[in-house]
Structures are given as structure tokens and as C-alpha cells.
Enzyme design. Structure first.
Site, mmCIF file in Angstrom:
data_model
loop_
_atom_site.group_PDB
_atom_site.id
_atom_site.type_symbol
_atom_site.label_atom_id
_atom_site.label_comp_id
_atom_site.label_asym_id
_atom_site.label_seq_id
_atom_site.Cartn_x
_atom_site.Cartn_y
_atom_site.Cartn_z
ATOM 1 N N LYS A 2 -30.422 21.432 8.220
ATOM 2 C CA LYS A 2 -30.954 21.245 6.875
ATOM 3 C C LYS A 2 -31.103 19.748 6.623
ATOM 4 O O LYS A 2 -30.117 19.012 6.583
ATOM 5 C CB LYS A 2 -30.026 21.894 5.853
ATOM 6 C CG LYS A 2 -30.620 21.988 4.462
ATOM 7 C CD LYS A 2 -29.883 22.994 3.591
ATOM 8 C CE LYS A 2 -28.484 22.622 3.252
ATOM 9 N NZ LYS A 2 -27.881 23.493 2.226
ATOM 10 N N ASP A 24 -23.451 28.768 -7.166
ATOM 11 C CA ASP A 24 -24.842 29.102 -6.854
ATOM 12 C C ASP A 24 -24.899 30.350 -5.977
ATOM 13 O O ASP A 24 -25.586 30.390 -4.961
ATOM 14 C CB ASP A 24 -25.531 27.935 -6.171
ATOM 15 C CG ASP A 24 -27.059 28.005 -6.287
ATOM 16 O OD1 ASP A 24 -27.553 28.766 -7.147
ATOM 17 O OD2 ASP A 24 -27.751 27.304 -5.525
ATOM 18 N N GLY A 42 -37.198 27.227 7.075
ATOM 19 C CA GLY A 42 -36.957 27.409 5.645
ATOM 20 C C GLY A 42 -37.152 26.120 4.875
ATOM 21 O O GLY A 42 -37.117 25.022 5.436
ATOM 22 N N VAL A 54 -35.386 23.111 6.427
ATOM 23 C CA VAL A 54 -34.439 23.624 7.404
ATOM 24 C C VAL A 54 -35.177 23.857 8.721
ATOM 25 O O VAL A 54 -36.205 24.532 8.754
ATOM 26 C CB VAL A 54 -33.773 24.931 6.931
ATOM 27 C CG1 VAL A 54 -32.718 25.377 7.934
ATOM 28 C CG2 VAL A 54 -33.141 24.737 5.562
ATOM 29 N N GLY A 105 -36.220 24.411 0.768
ATOM 30 C CA GLY A 105 -35.523 24.617 -0.495
ATOM 31 C C GLY A 105 -35.373 23.326 -1.240
ATOM 32 O O GLY A 105 -35.985 22.308 -0.901
ATOM 33 N N GLY A 106 -34.518 23.375 -2.296
ATOM 34 C CA GLY A 106 -34.335 22.192 -3.114
ATOM 35 C C GLY A 106 -33.717 21.043 -2.341
ATOM 36 O O GLY A 106 -33.959 19.875 -2.636
ATOM 37 N N PHE A 107 -32.890 21.364 -1.339
ATOM 38 C CA PHE A 107 -32.264 20.315 -0.551
ATOM 39 C C PHE A 107 -33.265 19.633 0.354
ATOM 40 O O PHE A 107 -33.231 18.424 0.540
ATOM 41 C CB PHE A 107 -31.129 20.927 0.297
ATOM 42 C CG PHE A 107 -30.395 19.904 1.142
ATOM 43 C CD1 PHE A 107 -30.885 19.507 2.365
ATOM 44 C CD2 PHE A 107 -29.215 19.352 0.692
ATOM 45 C CE1 PHE A 107 -30.200 18.581 3.142
ATOM 46 C CE2 PHE A 107 -28.517 18.419 1.451
ATOM 47 C CZ PHE A 107 -29.026 18.038 2.686
ATOM 48 N N GLY A 108 -34.181 20.385 0.903
ATOM 49 C CA GLY A 108 -35.139 19.828 1.851
ATOM 50 C C GLY A 108 -35.666 20.903 2.772
ATOM 51 O O GLY A 108 -35.867 22.048 2.364
#
Length: 909
Positions: free
Chosen positions: A627, A722, A606, A613, A608-611
Site C-alpha cells: 500500500k 473504520d 486496489g 495498492v 483507496g484514500g491511503f493511495g
């Protein structure tokens, strides 16, 4: 993580005095040895030992086992009926960590038990004053459990047990001050076990007591020593359930324990009794759920079932054993007068609210039977103790200078956040045990001679004893690795040992002696405040750094050229580990461990905005999701710290479990339990009809229960901020799990709102919050309403074809121009209950009201979703005599008419 309660006050039929009388009552068995038992009465002011009046076990004062603390007695009103050990206690108002040290044998298995009776000893009524009252327990250098006495009856006793392997010739139990009440302890007991017992316990795995029950008729509520030679506490199940349809069996015949089935050494007296059901019934449910003050944590549990057929007839008995819907053991038949213990070695199950079902197998003539039951929670022993040589040297130093520093308790270097004051430790990956590399005891008021123990430490690189009152001469010893020795401003006299002098002259030792009488006769540079540098030294000091910097620049250029365009290769960040850890009791992974568990970041699951996965596998085989955010420090990330802090404190079956984190100066990472079915958004988009209506409503209920826990059970309440379908993960069942707490915020319930910059995801953001920046828990309710609409419609929160329109408006238009059935996801193929659909749509529309005050609470949402569920159990349906037994919660209540049964023991968990 698990609390066992000895309840001294219950229902009217179980008076407090009755419980107290039975609590430690048992038959005497004379001649049994207590060899190896250590029993400590904490706070006992009378230093003389005594033998317990019931067990005849010797109890000693805690003097000699602990330093510091204050002795107290509980108030007189709680004395009556209390056992002797609970009448006194020792409190620790000073210091962040205070430790008891008990004698043990290296590599030996032990049962350790700590008990806590507040008894309003301080007259402050702390357990009932409304404020949090909790503190931590460490076993050695690893987290054991939390003692939570918030809103607790002061007469109640809490006990904690752990089965562990001694890391040395002593084992420590430490009380950790969380700043929410003064830690204390009433009694501490150590009981040796045989090496073969509990084979899953080893140097890296300990287990915490979760439940231990004996079945059949018992004359005492707690069975312990001498019936059990290892002094385990066995709760008497029959004190809660001894009427129809329960049948208690017993035999005076010997029950044989075969070699290979003696891993648990259950007492013969327990195997000679059992519980079964009337033949009209077909299953037994053992509910070992958590009790007051303990949330359903994401613990790993290992259940152990003990059986022996003691029924007199020859009818066949066979049954299956389930944990939720997972089969643990199928078609088991207990042998006549022969003990059997069933467990899956090393298989710790993910289930904080443990419900185990013994279900009659097809063709069996008799219902299930059980003699005893144990369940333990996994405790990973991940922190290593300081090298024993260094520990011994520091103990000698402490004794030599008669130091009474509060912080010098427990292990000198581990855990890192409790390193002794003045010490710097090295945590080399090549040496699992930390080593002491620096001791700074400058200006500490030290007197007497210089402790030779400090100079003998082979790991010590820097020793600063300046500005003290040390006298005498410097001991003559061959120091090994010491590079800095600062003895300035003491009262030391000569001569300087030849070995130390030679190391100084060879440039291997920075020696500082100015301000000592020894310098009245010596005028070398170690007696001067000014450093003398010869021309060669200055040249070397200038040239060497220039050369090194030049080489470093060339190497960086070459590295970038070699790795240009290869985004899959990352710099080795192993050298960038943060020295200051987060003060949380979860595992901290190094960057090197991340690389190992993810096979060098190969499998991306995966983004996402965090980075990114990644899929990973821990050393015990558990799958995890890692993550990762590269090229970012904790100072730069706004989401990392809130997520770690939130998930380390909140534990619920519908909230994602944080296994650990990586705090690296160039890489931040969070390690979660792996969810094999991805997230709700992904599953809703699939065209294989993988989610039917019932499953969708169940997943909605799961997510709602997670949010309800954040809003109602956390103090202060937590707003997720969120909530969306990508943040609802799904396990194999599928059960909905709330994740991604990077935007979560907590606020005190005394305030109706907090002012904050609006944050969230387009399409899910509460319009009132967006307009006013005033955050309340109702912001999550609005977002959850959007999630419900996605579950119903299968559509995203914002539709862009043929024109951009919010899902709320799309739904309203569809219903206004047609009917409610026009909004239903086509993948359901009209397979749904119309009334259930109507209820969920109504609930969704209620959640997305523009004014937050008009929206329901998450508690109301949970209640309404339960009413929307169809009348079938979620995972599996058990029947008794052909009558279906319904349980949407998986929690069977006592109901004779419905023929359901539950073990809900007096000391609930």
C-alpha cells in the site's frame, strides 16, 4: 515470538515438587563430549565453574561474557527444588540494550537457549503487580523474541531457543529494555550443531523454538543431554496423555537412520518409542497452540514429523497429515525399524495456532503413529552486522580509553535505532555491512594518547575528539578517507605527521588543532579559530553552487517534459530514505526494495484514500500487498504512523499481518500479507454465488474475533474506528482478516471514553460517537452491526436507488412490510438455515442500537455468532469409526465420549 514455559506448578496430580524433580532428570550416558558447549550461569557471584549435578555439563560465571548489570539471587522460598542455574540472575536496569557475547565459529550452526526465572529477586513482586512486565531479545542484530512475564507466577521458568548461524567468531544475545520492567537473564547456553542439520537454517534465516515433543512412554518430563548429544529439550508427551485410547509402543531393536534422513539426528532412544491409538480411533491431533502471555501471532511455522514403525505385527499403516485443511503429506507409511523425517523444506506455514492432524488413510489397517515432533517459527535475519574491521577498531578504542558507556553494547551500527552514542554509520546499498563514517567523542573526558585505531579506519570520514585531555603526538599513519579531523582544545604536541600535513595542504583534510600546545610554534590556519579564504576559494564557493543549481533546474524541467502525462512513472525516491527509523521490531523496506518486489509498481490491485495498492513478491516467494502513498512524508500523513504502530504490536489470526514498512521522505508504504480473495465487499457483490450462508457467518465470526482481541486483549484497548466490509480481507479458505488501522486509536481502560474528532466511513459511523465525539469500543460494535446487515442482505450501507436510504432503515422497512426472508441476499438462492438467519439479524439489530450502552460487547457478539453456526466443521470433517467429530474452532478438546483427542502439553503454548 514464541514462549516455552517450564511449569513448576500444575494440577493437583502434578505437584510442583514432582515437576521440579523431573525437569532435568535423565539417564546418565558417560563419555559423551560437551566439546563446544558454552554454558553460562548469569549472576553467579562465585567465579568458580561447576558441573551440573544431573547432566554433568560445566557451567561458568557470566563474568567475561557481559559488561554491566547487577547480580541477584531469587528469594529463598523459590530456591527449593530449583536447578542451580535458576537460583541466580543478572538484571540490567541501565541502558536500552545490554548484550552477552559468546565465542562461536563463523558460519557454524548453533542452538542458543536463554532461561528466565524471576523468583521475586527484587522483592517488588513485579510479575504479579498488574502492570506490564516484558522486555525484548535480539539474536545478534536481529529481533528474536519478547519475554513477557506479565501476571506470571514468579516460580515459573521461561525458556527461549533459536537455531542460528554464527555471523562471525562471536555471537551476541541482547536484552532490550521496553520500559516495562527491568530485563534480566538466568542462564545462557550455546550448543553447536552439525552443518547438515536443519538445512533450512542459513545466514539469512534462523528459526525460533515453538515446540519439540517426544512420544511414547518416558520416565522424565524433559529429555535432554546426554540422551540428546545436542542438548535439545524434548517434552514428554506421555506425561499428559497415557490412558485409553492412547497406546504407547516401544522396542529394544535398533532403528536405522539412512543417509539423507539424518538432517535432525533425533536420538535413537526417542525413535525406539512411539504413540498410537486404539484401532477404533482414526486420527491424532497435535495442538501446538500458544500459551499464556503470548497472543496468536502471525508467525510462519515449519513442522517436522519423525516416524519409525516399531509395531510388532505386519498390518499396514498409512495416514495423511494436515495443517488445518491443507494437506502437508498424503498417504505416508512409516517403514519398519527405519527412521523417517517429514517436512517441507523452506515452507513456513502461516499459522500462529498450529493444529496438525494425522488422519488414517482409506484402506489402512492401523491408525496413525508418531515418534517425535518439532515445529519452529521463522526469524528473518535481515539486519547486517557492522563491518568486522570497523567493529575491531571500535573495540580497540573502547579498551584504549577504558570506556564504560552503557550504550556501547552489541553491534555499533545495527539495528539502526541502537547505534552507539557518538557514531554515525553509513548504510550503503552497495555494501550490506554498515560502515562507521563519523565518530564524535567531543567533550568525553578522554585522556592519554590519540588512539591510532581511529586513524586506521578506512571508512571514517569525520573524527571529532575536541575538548578532551589527549596528550602526546599525533600518530603518523596514512589516513584513507578522513576528510575532517577535529583535535581542538587538547594537550597535543608536535610535530604534525607529514602525510596528514600534505592532505591538509592539498585541501583533502579539514584539520582543527587550535587550543593545543602544538600551536604555540605553528601559526597556520589549522591553529586558528578563523578560517582564511583566498579570493579563488571565495569565487569557487560562490560560482560552483550557482552552476550546480542551474544544472539542477534544467534537469528538473527536462524530466518533467519527458514524463508529463505518464502517471505510471515515478521519480526515483531511493535517495530520500528517512535516517531516523521507527522504533519497532518489524522489517523496514527501502524504496528500491519496493520497486523490486512490485516489478516497478506494475500490478495495481486496489485504490483507496491511503493511495494505491500493488501486488508484490518478496525474495522468498511470499506474495504481499504493498500500500503506497506517493509525495507524502510521515510528518504529513495522519494515518501511516498509527497503522504501523498498531500492527507492529497486535498479532491475531484475524488481524492482517504487517510484514514491514517503507519510511521515505517522499513515499510511505505498508507491506502486508497478500489476501488472494480480495475483500468482503467485493465478494458480496459477485454474482457467482461464491459465498454461501455458512461461509458468511464464519467470516463474520472471524472479523468479530479480531475486534474482540483489539477490545479485550490489548492494553490499552484499541478502537479500530473504520470497521467496514472493504476492510475485511479474505484469504484462500476464506478466513476473514481485519485490515486498515489508519484510524485506530488506543485508550486506557480506566477511562470510559476519549474525546476525539469523529472519524470513519459514511454509513458505518456510530451516531452517538458522531454526535458527542466521545469514542468507546461500542463504536466498532455499531459498525460491525452494519457489516452483519451487508452480509445478510448483500446491499451497501447506503442505498441510492430510487432514493437515498440507510441500510438500517431499508432492512426495518422490509421486515415491517413483509418478513425476515425479504431482506436476504438473492445470491443465496434461499439456501440458508432460517433459525440461524433470525439469530444473525437479531444480533445485527442489537449491535446498531442508538445508545452505545445497549449494544453488546464484542465478546458477546463472538459468543452469539458461534451459536448461529450450523453444526458442521468449517474446513474439513474427520470421522472416527464413522462417528462425525465436530469442531467449529478447529481446536479438538479431550472428549472420550465424542472420541476426540488433543495434545495439550503440560507446558502449554
Amino acid at each position: 515470538m514464541n514462549t516455552m514455559v517450564i511449569s513448576f506448578s500444575c494440577s493437583a496430580s502434578r505437584k510442583a515438587t514432582w515437576i521440579l524433580a523431573l525437569l532435568f532428570m535423565m539417564s546418565r550416558v558417560h563419555g559423551q563430549s560437551t566439546r563446544g558447549f558454552v554454558s553460562v550461569d548469569c549472576g553467579l557471584t562465585n567465579s568458580s565453574a561447576y558441573n551440573d549435578g544431573i547432566t554433568n555439563i560445566r557451567f561458568d560465571s557470566d563474568r567475561g561474557y557481559v559488561a554491566g548489570g547487577l547480580s541477584h539471587t531469587i528469594l529463598a522460598e523459590y530456591m527449593v527444588g530449583s536447578d542451580e542455574q535458576q537460583k541466580t540472575l543478572r538484571s540490567f536496569p541501565d541502558g536500552s540494550r545490554n548484550c552477552y557475547t559468546l565465542p562461536s565459529t563463523f558460519g557454524k550452526k548453533f542452538l542458543l537457549r536463554a532461561t528466565f526465572t524471576y523468583g521475586n529477586y527484587d522483592g517488588l513482586n513485579r510479575t504479579l503487580d498488574g502492570s506490564p512486565f516484558l522486555f525484548g531479545l535480539h539474536i545478534g542484530v536481529n529481533f528474536w523474541d519478547t519475554v513477557n512475564l506479565t501476571n506470571w507466577d514468579p516460580s515459573l521458568t521461561v525458556w527461549k531457543e533459536v537455531l542460528t548461524v554464527a555471523p562471525g567468531n562471536s555471537v551476541s544475545v541482547c536484552l532490550i529494555n521496553f520500559g516495562s520492567g527491568t530485563p534480566f537473564m538466568s542462564a545462557l547456553e550455546l550448543r553447536p550443531l552439525l552443518d547438515a542439520m536443519y538445512p533450512f537454517v542459513n545466514t539469512s534465516v534462523s528459526v525460533g523454538y515453538f515446540r519439540r515433543i517426544r512420544f511414547g512412554e518416558a520416565t522424565e518430563y524433559i529429555t535432554r543431554y546426554p540422551v540428546d548429544p545436542y542438548d535439545r529439550f524434548w517434552e514428554g508427551w506421555s506425561f499428559s496423555y497415557n490412558t485409553y485410547p492412547w497406546i504407547n509402543l516401544n522396542t529394544s531393536s535398533q532403528v536405522e537412520i539412512l543417509p539423507g534422513d539424518d538432517y535432525f539426528n533425533v536420538p535413537m532412544a526417542i525413535f525406539q518409542k512411539a504413540t498410537t491409538l486404539d484401532t477404533n480411533y482414526s486420527f491424532i491431533v497435535i495442538n501446538a497452540s500458544l500459551g499464556p502471555n503470548v497472543v496468536p501471532e502471525s508467525v510462519r511455522l515449519l513442522p517436522i514429523f519423525h516416524f519409525a514403525e516399531i509395531n510388532g505385527n505386519n498390518m499396514q499403516r498409512s495416514f495423511d497429515i494436515y495443517n488445518a485443511d491443507d494437506v502437508l503429506h498424503r498417504g505416508f507409511s512409516p517403514s519398519r525399524l527405519q527412521a523417517s523425517s517429514l517436512y517441507n523444506s523452506g515452507q513456513f506455514l502461516y499459522n500462529g495456532d498450529a493444529v496438525y492432524t494425522l488422519n488414517k488413510a482409506r484402506g489402512s489397517s492401523l491408525p496413525p503413529l508418531i515418534n517425535a515432533f518439532e515445529v519452529y517459527s521463522l526469524l528473518r535475519m535481515e539486519n547486517f552486522t557492522t563491518d568486522s574491521e570497523d567493529v575491531n577498531y571500535m573495540k580497540q578504542v573502547k579498551a584504549h580509553y577504558n570506556l564504560t558507556r552503557i550504550d556501547w553494547n552489541g553491534d555499533p551500527c545495527s539495528p539502526r535505532e541502537y547505534t552507539w552514542e557518538g557514531l554515525t554509520c553509513g548504510y550503503s546499498s552497495s555494501n550490506k555491512n554498515p560502515r562507521i563514517v563519523r565518530v564524535n567523542m567531543s567533550s568525553s573526558g578522554l585522556g592519554g594518547g590519540l588512539a591510532i585505531s581511529l586513524l586506521n579506519m578506512t571508512s571514517l570520514e569525520n573524527l571529532d575528539l575536541s575538548n578532551n585531555n589527549l596528550v602526546g603526538t599525533i600518530p603518523d599513519c596514512q589516513i584513507k578517507s578522513l576528510a575532517v579531523l577535529n583535535l581542538a582544545n587538547n594537550k597535543l604536541e608536535g610535530p604534525i605527521p607529514s602525510y596528514i600535513l600534505r592532505r591538509f595542504q592539498a585541501g583533502l583534510l579539514d584539520l582543527r588543532l587550535e587550543g593545543n600546545p602544538i600551536c604555540s610554534k605553528v601559526k597556520d590556519m589549522y591553529c586558528s579559530n578563523k578560517k582564511k579564504h583566498t579570493t579563488p576559494t571565495v569565487l569557487i564557493a560562490v560560482i560552483v553552487p550557482v552552476v550546480l543549481v542551474s544544472l539542477l533546474v534544467v534537469m528538473c524541467i527536462l524530466w518533467k517534459l519527458c514524463h508529463k502525462g505518464n502517471s505510471g512513472d515515478y521519480e526515483d525516491y531511493a535517495t530520500y530514505e528517512e535516517e531516523t527509523p521507527l522504533h519497532i521490531d518489524i522489517r523496514r523496506f527501502t524504496y528500491a526494495e519496493l520497486k523490486l518486489m512490485t516489478k516497478d509498481f506494475q500490478s495495481i490491485i486496489g485504490k483507496g484514500g491511503f493511495g494505491i495498492v500493488y501486488h508484490g513478491i518478496l525474495e522468498n516467494g511470499d506474495e504481499v500487498a504493498v500500500k503506497v502513498l506517493m509525495e507524502t512524508s510521515i510528518a504529513k500523513s495522519t494515518d501511516f504512523l498509527p497503522e504501523v504502530q498498531t500492527l507492529s504490536k497486535v498479532h491475531h489470526k484475524n488481524l492482517v499481518t504487517l510484514e514491514g514498512y517503507c519510511q521515505n521522505k517522499k513515499c510511505l508504504a505498508l507491506v502486508y500479507d497478500f489476501m488472494p480473495r480480495g475483500n468482503l465487499q467485493q465478494l458480496l457483490k459477485r454474482d457467482d454465488h461464491s459465498l454461501n450462508w455458512e461461509q458468511r457467518v464464519h467470516i463474520a465470526l472471524d472479523a468479530a474475533q479480531g475486534l474482540e482481541y483489539l477490545h479485550e486483549s490489548c492494553t490499552p484497548a484499541i478502537v479500530h474506528r473504520d470497521v467496514k466490509t472493504p476492510n475485511i480481507l479474505l484469504d484462500k479458505n476464506p478466513v476473514g482478516i481485519i485490515s486498515d488501522f489508519g484510524l485506530s486509536r488506543a485508550f486506557n481502560e480506566a477511562h470510559t471514553h476519549i474525546s476525539t474528532v469523529a472519524a470513519g466511513t459514511l454509513g458505518y459511523l456510530d451516531p452517538e460517537y458522531h454526535a458527542t465525539f466521545q469514542l468507546t469500543v461500542k463504536a466498532d460494535v455499531y459498525s460491525f452491526g452494519i457489516v452483519l446487515l451487508e452480509i445478510i442482505t448483500g446491499q451497501p450501507p447506503v442505498l441510492v436507488d430510487p432514493q437515498t436510504i440507510h441500510l438500517i432503515n431499508w432492512t426495518r422497512q422490509k421486515i415491517a412490510t413483509g418478513s425476515i426472508h425479504d431482506v436476504v441476499d438473492k445470491r443465496l438462492m434461499d439456501q440458508y438455515d432460517a433459525s440461524s438467519l433470525q439469530s444473525v439479524v437479531d444480533l445485527a439489530m442489537n449491535c446498531i442500537e442508538n445508545a452505545a450502552i445497549n449494544r453488546p460487547t464484542m465478546t458477546e457478539v463472538v459468543s452469539r455468532l458461534k451459536m448461529c453456526l450450523p453444526a458442521v466443521p468449517r474446513l474439513f470433517q474427520l470421522t472416527i469409526s464413522g462417528v462425525p467429530t465436530i469442531s467449529n474452532e478447529g481446536n479438538f478438546q479431550s472428549d472420550h465420549a465424542g472420541r476426540m483427542s488433543e495434545t495439550s502439553l503440560l507446558s502449554g503454548r
